[in-house]
Scaffold this motif. Structure first.
Motif, PDB file in Angstrom:
ATOM      1  N   TYR A  35     -10.858  58.013 -13.018  1.00 23.30           N
ATOM      2  CA  TYR A  35     -10.351  58.462 -11.726  1.00 23.30           C
ATOM      3  C   TYR A  35     -10.372  57.283 -10.766  1.00 23.30           C
ATOM      4  O   TYR A  35     -11.181  56.369 -10.902  1.00 23.30           O
ATOM      5  N   GLY A  42      -8.949  60.935  -1.470  1.00 21.35           N
ATOM      6  CA  GLY A  42      -9.761  61.632  -2.459  1.00 21.35           C
ATOM      7  C   GLY A  42      -9.616  61.012  -3.836  1.00 21.35           C
ATOM      8  O   GLY A  42      -8.825  60.102  -4.054  1.00 21.35           O
ATOM      9  N   LEU A  43     -10.409  61.518  -4.765  1.00 18.92           N
ATOM     10  CA  LEU A  43     -10.326  61.036  -6.133  1.00 18.92           C
ATOM     11  C   LEU A  43      -9.081  61.576  -6.821  1.00 18.92           C
ATOM     12  O   LEU A  43      -8.763  62.759  -6.720  1.00 18.92           O
ATOM     13  N   PHE A  91     -13.772  55.321 -11.019  1.00 14.14           N
ATOM     14  CA  PHE A  91     -14.854  56.081 -11.619  1.00 14.14           C
ATOM     15  C   PHE A  91     -14.481  56.536 -13.019  1.00 14.14           C
ATOM     16  O   PHE A  91     -13.345  56.929 -13.282  1.00 14.14           O
ATOM     17  N   GLU A 101     -18.602  70.443 -18.301  1.00 15.41           N
ATOM     18  CA  GLU A 101     -18.948  69.680 -17.100  1.00 15.41           C
ATOM     19  C   GLU A 101     -18.707  68.189 -17.342  1.00 15.41           C
ATOM     20  O   GLU A 101     -19.026  67.669 -18.414  1.00 15.41           O
ATOM     21  N   PHE A 104     -20.241  61.777 -14.093  1.00 16.53           N
ATOM     22  CA  PHE A 104     -19.611  60.576 -13.561  1.00 16.53           C
ATOM     23  C   PHE A 104     -20.546  59.370 -13.576  1.00 16.53           C
ATOM     24  O   PHE A 104     -21.761  59.499 -13.374  1.00 16.53           O
ATOM     25  N   GLY A 105     -19.947  58.216 -13.767  1.00 16.76           N
ATOM     26  CA  GLY A 105     -20.663  56.962 -13.630  1.00 16.76           C
ATOM     27  C   GLY A 105     -20.714  56.528 -12.178  1.00 16.76           C
ATOM     28  O   GLY A 105     -20.126  57.172 -11.312  1.00 16.76           O
ATOM     29  N   PRO A 106     -21.395  55.416 -11.894  1.00 13.77           N
ATOM     30  CA  PRO A 106     -21.563  54.942 -10.518  1.00 13.77           C
ATOM     31  C   PRO A 106     -20.310  54.298  -9.937  1.00 13.77           C
ATOM     32  O   PRO A 106     -20.247  54.052  -8.735  1.00 13.77           O
ATOM     33  N   ARG A 109     -16.254  49.029  -7.990  1.00 16.17           N
ATOM     34  CA  ARG A 109     -15.502  48.797  -6.763  1.00 16.17           C
ATOM     35  C   ARG A 109     -14.730  47.495  -6.904  1.00 16.17           C
ATOM     36  O   ARG A 109     -15.331  46.418  -6.955  1.00 16.17           O
TER      37      ARG A 109
ATOM     38  N   GLN B  34     -15.980  72.805 -10.072  1.00 20.48           N
ATOM     39  CA  GLN B  34     -17.206  72.018 -10.045  1.00 20.48           C
ATOM     40  C   GLN B  34     -17.433  71.489  -8.631  1.00 20.48           C
ATOM     41  O   GLN B  34     -16.491  71.023  -7.971  1.00 20.48           O
ATOM     42  N   PHE B  36     -19.521  68.632  -6.397  1.00 20.60           N
ATOM     43  CA  PHE B  36     -20.174  67.339  -6.530  1.00 20.60           C
ATOM     44  C   PHE B  36     -20.715  66.892  -5.182  1.00 20.60           C
ATOM     45  O   PHE B  36     -20.242  67.302  -4.128  1.00 20.60           O
ATOM     46  N   GLN B  38     -21.413  63.133  -3.204  1.00 26.08           N
ATOM     47  CA  GLN B  38     -21.192  61.697  -3.261  1.00 26.08           C
ATOM     48  C   GLN B  38     -21.878  61.042  -2.072  1.00 26.08           C
ATOM     49  O   GLN B  38     -21.584  61.374  -0.926  1.00 26.08           O
ATOM     50  N   GLY B  41     -20.873  54.754  -1.040  1.00 26.38           N
ATOM     51  CA  GLY B  41     -20.886  53.642  -1.981  1.00 26.38           C
ATOM     52  C   GLY B  41     -21.447  53.977  -3.344  1.00 26.38           C
ATOM     53  O   GLY B  41     -21.696  53.067  -4.148  1.00 26.38           O
ATOM     54  N   LYS B  42     -21.628  55.258  -3.618  1.00 24.16           N
ATOM     55  CA  LYS B  42     -22.227  55.649  -4.893  1.00 24.16           C
ATOM     56  C   LYS B  42     -21.262  56.511  -5.697  1.00 24.16           C
ATOM     57  O   LYS B  42     -20.169  56.865  -5.255  1.00 24.16           O
ATOM     58  N   GLY B  43     -21.725  56.876  -6.887  1.00 19.21           N
ATOM     59  CA  GLY B  43     -20.926  57.749  -7.738  1.00 19.21           C
ATOM     60  C   GLY B  43     -21.086  59.207  -7.363  1.00 19.21           C
ATOM     61  O   GLY B  43     -21.635  59.544  -6.317  1.00 19.21           O
ATOM     62  N   LEU B  44     -20.587  60.066  -8.226  1.00 21.44           N
ATOM     63  CA  LEU B  44     -20.638  61.506  -7.996  1.00 21.44           C
ATOM     64  C   LEU B  44     -21.777  62.123  -8.791  1.00 21.44           C
ATOM     65  O   LEU B  44     -21.964  61.808  -9.962  1.00 21.44           O
ATOM     66  N   SER B  46     -23.025  65.748 -10.126  1.00 23.53           N
ATOM     67  CA  SER B  46     -22.606  67.129 -10.311  1.00 23.53           C
ATOM     68  C   SER B  46     -23.694  68.072  -9.804  1.00 23.53           C
ATOM     69  O   SER B  46     -24.867  67.901 -10.106  1.00 23.53           O
ATOM     70  N   LEU B  93     -10.551  72.536 -12.557  1.00 25.18           N
ATOM     71  CA  LEU B  93      -9.991  72.176 -13.851  1.00 25.18           C
ATOM     72  C   LEU B  93      -8.822  73.112 -14.100  1.00 25.18           C
ATOM     73  O   LEU B  93      -9.009  74.325 -14.246  1.00 25.18           O
ATOM     74  N   LEU B 100      -9.564  66.943 -13.805  1.00 23.94           N
ATOM     75  CA  LEU B 100     -10.057  67.558 -12.590  1.00 23.94           C
ATOM     76  C   LEU B 100      -9.163  67.193 -11.410  1.00 23.94           C
ATOM     77  O   LEU B 100      -8.714  66.053 -11.294  1.00 23.94           O
ATOM     78  N   PHE B 102      -9.318  67.108  -7.319  1.00 17.97           N
ATOM     79  CA  PHE B 102     -10.332  67.099  -6.275  1.00 17.97           C
ATOM     80  C   PHE B 102      -9.781  67.449  -4.908  1.00 17.97           C
ATOM     81  O   PHE B 102      -8.626  67.141  -4.572  1.00 17.97           O
ATOM     82  N   GLY B 103     -10.650  68.052  -4.098  1.00 20.35           N
ATOM     83  CA  GLY B 103     -10.390  68.140  -2.677  1.00 20.35           C
ATOM     84  C   GLY B 103     -10.788  66.831  -2.013  1.00 20.35           C
ATOM     85  O   GLY B 103     -11.385  65.951  -2.640  1.00 20.35           O
ATOM     86  N   ALA B 104     -10.469  66.715  -0.732  1.00 20.91           N
ATOM     87  CA  ALA B 104     -10.757  65.471  -0.005  1.00 20.91           C
ATOM     88  C   ALA B 104     -12.216  65.361   0.409  1.00 20.91           C
ATOM     89  O   ALA B 104     -12.668  64.284   0.801  1.00 20.91           O
TER      90      ALA B 104
END
Lengths: 113, 112
Positions: A35, A42-43, A91, A101, A104-106, A109, B34, B36, B38, B41-44, B46, B93, B100, B102-104
């Motif tokens: 992603y 957004g993603l 990501f 489910e 996700f990874g970190p 960037r 799902q 999440f 965030q 500066g980091k990942g997601l 769940s 999904l 997936l 996503f919303g904003a």
């Protein structure tokens, strides 16, 4: 069980260079998703892969972008001839099946100068 | 075409208040939803997964409901803490491939 690993965490490339982003899924996960999160957006889904197969690449730009998930080793997202608009967080997520489910990874960037 | 919307875009509450985050989707034909978290500066991370056949899921202070027919999900966070400050994302999904959407996100700030 280690989580999803991505490297590098930060990557700086000059316009025209190539960027290679790596993703190691969680142990036992054979489904990998990429992603992209553009600044202030957004993603967005890019590509879905299983081992040695691209299942859905409908979200990936037609040019300069490619992805693979070889039998051995991490999944790779490759961006050729990067442009400033490629600057984003990328990501990777993995899952044991396609309706389970996603973890996700970190993220990586990418900054294009 | 599926569209996922999260309202409000930002929310600030004092510590101890309950948080209510909304997610709506236009196509009710989903496999799961799902939530999440965030951090900057980091990942997601769940939080909760609700299958299409379920109406809610709970984990600790978190509860998520799903009303597929009306295209809505709500995430409740009880007794908020400053550590809950983050952006919360919902994702649906919508196909068997696992893609997936996503919303904003809703950016939450919990003030001490």
């Amino acid at each position: 069980n280690a989580g999803v690993m991505q490297n590098p965490r930060h990557l700086v490339r000059r316009r025209g260079q190539e960027a290679r982003l790596r993703c190691s899924p969680m142990k036992g996960h054979s489904h990998v998703y990429w992603y992209r999160q553009l600044p202030e957006e957004g993603l967005k889904f890019m590509v879905y892969l299983q081992k040695e197969n691209i299942i859905d690449e409908s979200g990936m730009p037609k040019e300069r972008f490619s992805a693979e998930f070889p039998k051995e080793g991490p999944s790779i997202l490759r961006i050729q001839q990067v442009v400033r608009g490629d600057s984003a967080a990328y990501f990777c997520a993995s899952s044991p099946s396609n309706d389970y489910e996603q973890y996700f990874g970190p993220g990586t960037r990418l900054t294009v100068t | 075409k599926q569209e996922v919307t999260q309202i409000p875009a930002a929310l600030s509450v004092p510590e101890g208040e309950n948080l209510v985050l909304n997610c709506s989707f236009t196509d009710s034909a989903i496999y799961n939803l799902q939530w999440f978290r965030q951090d900057p500066g980091k990942g997601l991370t769940s939080l909760l997964l609700i299958q299409s056949s379920q109406r809610e899921q709970t984990s600790g202070r978190l509860n998520a409901s799903l009303d597929k027919s009306s295209g809505r999900s709500t995430l409740y966070i009880a007794a908020s803490q400053p550590g809950d400050s983050a952006t919360y994302l919902c994702a649906v999904l919508t196909d068997s491939w696992g893609k997936l959407q996503f919303g904003a996100g809703t950016q939450v700030v919990v003030t001490p």
